[in-house]
Design a protein around this motif. Structure first.
Motif, short mmCIF file in Angstrom:
data_model
loop_
_atom_site.label_atom_id
_atom_site.label_comp_id
_atom_site.label_asym_id
_atom_site.label_seq_id
_atom_site.Cartn_x
_atom_site.Cartn_y
_atom_site.Cartn_z
N ASP A 8 0.87 -1.19 0.00
CA ASP A 8 0.00 0.00 0.00
C ASP A 8 0.90 1.23 0.00
OD1 ASP A 8 -1.80 2.18 0.89
OD2 ASP A 8 -3.22 0.53 1.22
N ASP A 9 0.63 2.17 -0.90
CA ASP A 9 1.49 3.35 -0.97
C ASP A 9 1.19 4.36 0.13
OD1 ASP A 9 -0.91 4.20 -1.98
OD2 ASP A 9 -0.11 4.99 -3.86
N ASP A 60 -3.37 -3.06 -1.89
CA ASP A 60 -4.24 -1.91 -2.15
C ASP A 60 -4.45 -1.83 -3.66
OD1 ASP A 60 -5.69 0.43 -1.87
OD2 ASP A 60 -3.90 1.68 -2.01
N ILE A 61 -5.66 -1.56 -4.08
CA ILE A 61 -5.92 -1.48 -5.52
C ILE A 61 -5.45 -0.15 -6.09
CG2 ILE A 61 -7.73 -1.37 -7.28
CD1 ILE A 61 -9.23 -3.48 -5.80
N LEU A 62 -5.80 0.94 -5.44
CA LEU A 62 -5.52 2.27 -5.99
C LEU A 62 -4.19 2.80 -5.47
CD1 LEU A 62 -9.10 3.80 -5.67
CD2 LEU A 62 -8.02 2.75 -7.67
N MET A 63 -3.12 2.48 -6.20
CA MET A 63 -1.79 2.98 -5.87
C MET A 63 -1.23 3.73 -7.08
SD MET A 63 0.07 -0.10 -3.73
CE MET A 63 -0.25 -1.41 -4.95
N ASP A 64 -0.34 4.68 -6.82
CA ASP A 64 0.33 5.40 -7.91
C ASP A 64 1.29 4.44 -8.61
OD1 ASP A 64 -1.00 7.72 -7.30
OD2 ASP A 64 0.56 8.42 -5.93
N ASN A 67 -0.76 -0.10 -9.96
CA ASN A 67 -1.80 -0.34 -8.96
C ASN A 67 -1.87 -1.82 -8.58
OD1 ASN A 67 -3.61 -1.78 -10.77
ND2 ASN A 67 -4.21 0.21 -11.63
N THR A 88 -9.41 -2.06 -0.35
CA THR A 88 -9.89 -0.98 -1.20
C THR A 88 -10.99 -0.19 -0.51
OG1 THR A 88 -10.94 -0.48 -3.34
CG2 THR A 88 -11.52 -2.56 -2.29
#
Length: 237
Positions: A8-9, A60-64, A67, A88
């Motif tokens: 996870d970012d 985590d799905i939404l990473m810079d 993803n 998420t």
């Protein structure tokens, strides 16, 4: 060793999830490690260098940059069977998750009970199907499930009955039961878990083992014991 990795970012979330894992993992009574990544590409490098560096990933799905979904697809292309759980804030990706065989989704903020249930499921279904691993005194013991006749609560410990000895675990029966293959072991009484491979016959109130040992079957557990015993014949064949 059951190896978990978080990616996870958001460092704060990753650290909090690691803390939650450190809280629940001792309940399962087996050695483990938790690794934290804030860059998906670094986690991917581990899979390129080693075939199966981890047993379960919490992504985590939404990473810079890369993803979680793209990372999962890359890992699957490498042929890894690692268990994947997505974390998420939205379920909009749940359908796509089937393409990478994700075992579950955890909505943020992750609740401890849901995380515990996911780990228990993965251990039971994917990782500890043949061995029971627990700490006895100061040493870790690894026992093949086929060598176990039954498990019994004795005082404040769980006695694991082997062919010629008892091994003792200072914990709860439920914790060991979660590690055992569900098609081979069944709870027959509040204080007993039975290995179906050792059973010669069952009656309405007891299970007779092949070595002559008799174990109680309580009324509450009788239906599931009967069903499991009948199903065990089809599994063996």
């Amino acid at each position: 060793m059951y190896k978990l990795a978080i990616c996870d970012d958001e460092q704060a979330f990753a650290n909090n999830l690691a803390t939650q894992l450190e809280e629940i993992m001792p309940e399962f009574g087996l050695p483990y490690s938790v690794s934290v990544f804030t860059d998906a590409s670094l986690l991917l490098e581990h899979f390129k260098q080693e075939k199966n560096p981890f047993d379960i990933l919490l992504l985590d799905i939404l990473m810079d940059k890369m993803n979680g979904m793209d990372l999962a697809e890359e890992i699957r292309e490498l042929g890894s069977p690692v268990s994947i759980v997505f974390t998420t804030s939205s379920k909009e990706y749940s359908i796509k998750g089937y393409t990478v065989q994700a075992i579950n989704y955890l909505l943020k903020p992750v609740h401890l009970d849901e995380l515990r249930a996911v780990i228990a499921y993965d251990l039971r279904e994917n990782h500890n199907s043949r061995n029971l691993v627990f700490k006895q005194g100061r040493v870790w013991r690894k026992i093949s499930s086929d060598d176990i006749q039954y498990l019994e609560i004795k005082g404040r410990k769980v006695a694991v009955r082997l062919l010629n000895e008892f091994a003792y675990y200072s914990g709860k029966l439920d914790e060991l039961e979660q590690q055992l293959p569900p098609k081979q072991f069944v709870r027959c009484h509040q204080s007993f878990v039975l290995n179906l491979k050792t059973v010669q016959e069952i009656t309405r109130n007891e299970a007779l083992l092949k070595d002559g040992t008799s174990l109680p079957i309580s009324r509450a557990y009788l239906p599931q014991v009967q069903q499991a015993f009948l199903s065990s014949f089809s599994v063996e064949s």
